[in-house]
Design a protein around this motif. Structure first.
Motif, PDB file in Angstrom:
ATOM      1  N   THR A 135     -42.332  -2.206   9.455  1.00 36.87           N
ATOM      2  CA  THR A 135     -41.452  -1.752  10.279  1.00 36.87           C
ATOM      3  C   THR A 135     -41.874  -1.948  11.620  1.00 36.87           C
ATOM      4  O   THR A 135     -43.018  -1.696  12.170  1.00 36.87           O
ATOM      5  N   ALA A 180     -36.298   1.295  16.881  1.00 33.37           N
ATOM      6  CA  ALA A 180     -36.767   0.351  15.660  1.00 33.37           C
ATOM      7  C   ALA A 180     -36.079  -0.749  15.445  1.00 33.37           C
ATOM      8  O   ALA A 180     -34.846  -1.001  15.535  1.00 33.37           O
ATOM      9  N   LYS A 183     -36.807  -2.051   9.736  1.00 35.20           N
ATOM     10  CA  LYS A 183     -37.599  -1.226   8.891  1.00 35.20           C
ATOM     11  C   LYS A 183     -37.861  -1.980   7.804  1.00 35.20           C
ATOM     12  O   LYS A 183     -37.091  -2.702   7.127  1.00 35.20           O
TER      13      LYS A 183
END
Length: 255
Positions: A135, A180, A183
């Motif tokens: 991630t 993000a 992931k």
């Protein structure tokens, strides 16, 4: 009534469909290679990169030949069963030509082939659809580039276009919330692939591993441990295997 020209279908692609002649040529080349080389190995590849692969082929050109492109055709060329296999036990090798696989004919030992493949392992940026192995999160605040310094303000529209909540604050790109890029265990999106490249995160590794091999009777043994159910000591399966991130994109190439 004459057919209207308006209904004419015009192909926009220059790629030619593989016809029977192409398949027959591939089968013929593989069977000729059986006469020229002492061993055959099935290999699998993660995150194929054409430049590195072409360099590997060029390095081993004097001793080896690679084939990829159509697993079913390669299986037919090797022999799909005891009744049509080209050499004793070779059909057991053909059973492993599936997925992102290829075959290499060589006069080198298993160890020499593996050593050559290891030299051409390269890290690269992951492509769209690759399963992320970790991630990656960019934290809220001033945005820094891959080398640690502040990212150039001219890239702010690109970051915003690809989903990052950013704004310019006195010429400095500011991220309004943690974001993000990818992931772990999830497929990388098109936007994520672009952002990972901008931030310098290389999450893909081009890697080739041998799965199993066959050696002619005059060449001696290549490995211990025969394939399950094999009556031929010349067919061996290797314990090494690729990781779960094997989602390479294969081009239809022939050696």
């Amino acid at each position: 009534m004459p057919k209207s020209r308006r209904d004419k279908v015009i192909a926009l692609t220059q790629t030619k469909k593989k016809d029977r002649e192409w398949k027959g040529g591939l089968i013929e080349q593989i069977r000729e290679a059986l006469e020229q080389y002492q061993s055959v190995f099935v290999f699998r590849c993660a995150n194929l990169r054409n430049n590195a692969f072409k360099e590997l082929k060029a390095t081993l050109a004097d001793s080896s030949r690679f084939f990829m492109g159509s697993n079913k055709v390669m299986q037919v060329a090797l022999g799909k069963g005891p009744e049509d296999e080209q050499r004793d036990g070779l059909h057991q090798l053909a059973e492993h030509v599936r997925g992102h696989a290829g075959v290499v004919f060589t006069n080198l030992t298993k160890e020499d082939v593996e050593s050559a493949m290891a030299k051409y392992e390269v890290s690269d940026y992951a492509r769209t659809g690759t399963v992320a192995r970790e991630t990656i999160v960019v934290e809220k605040g001033p945005v820094h580039g891959p080398h640690g310094g502040l990212m150039e303000h001219t890239l702010e529209p690109t970051l915003r276009k690809n989903g990052m909540p950013t704004k310019l604050n006195r010429g400095v790109i500011e991220l309004l919330a943690d974001h993000a890029l990818c992931k772990e265990g999830e497929h990388i999106s098109p936007q994520g692939a672009i952002l990972l490249r901008l931030f310098g995160h290389e999450l893909a590794t081009f890697k080739m591993d041998l799965l199993c091999g066959w050696v002619s009777a005059s060449s001696g043994s290549i490995s211990s441990g025969s394939i399950s159910g094999s009556n031929s000591p010349r067919v061996s399966r290797f314990s090494k295997s690729l990781g779960s991130d094997d989602n390479s994109h294969w081009d239809n190439l022939r050696g």
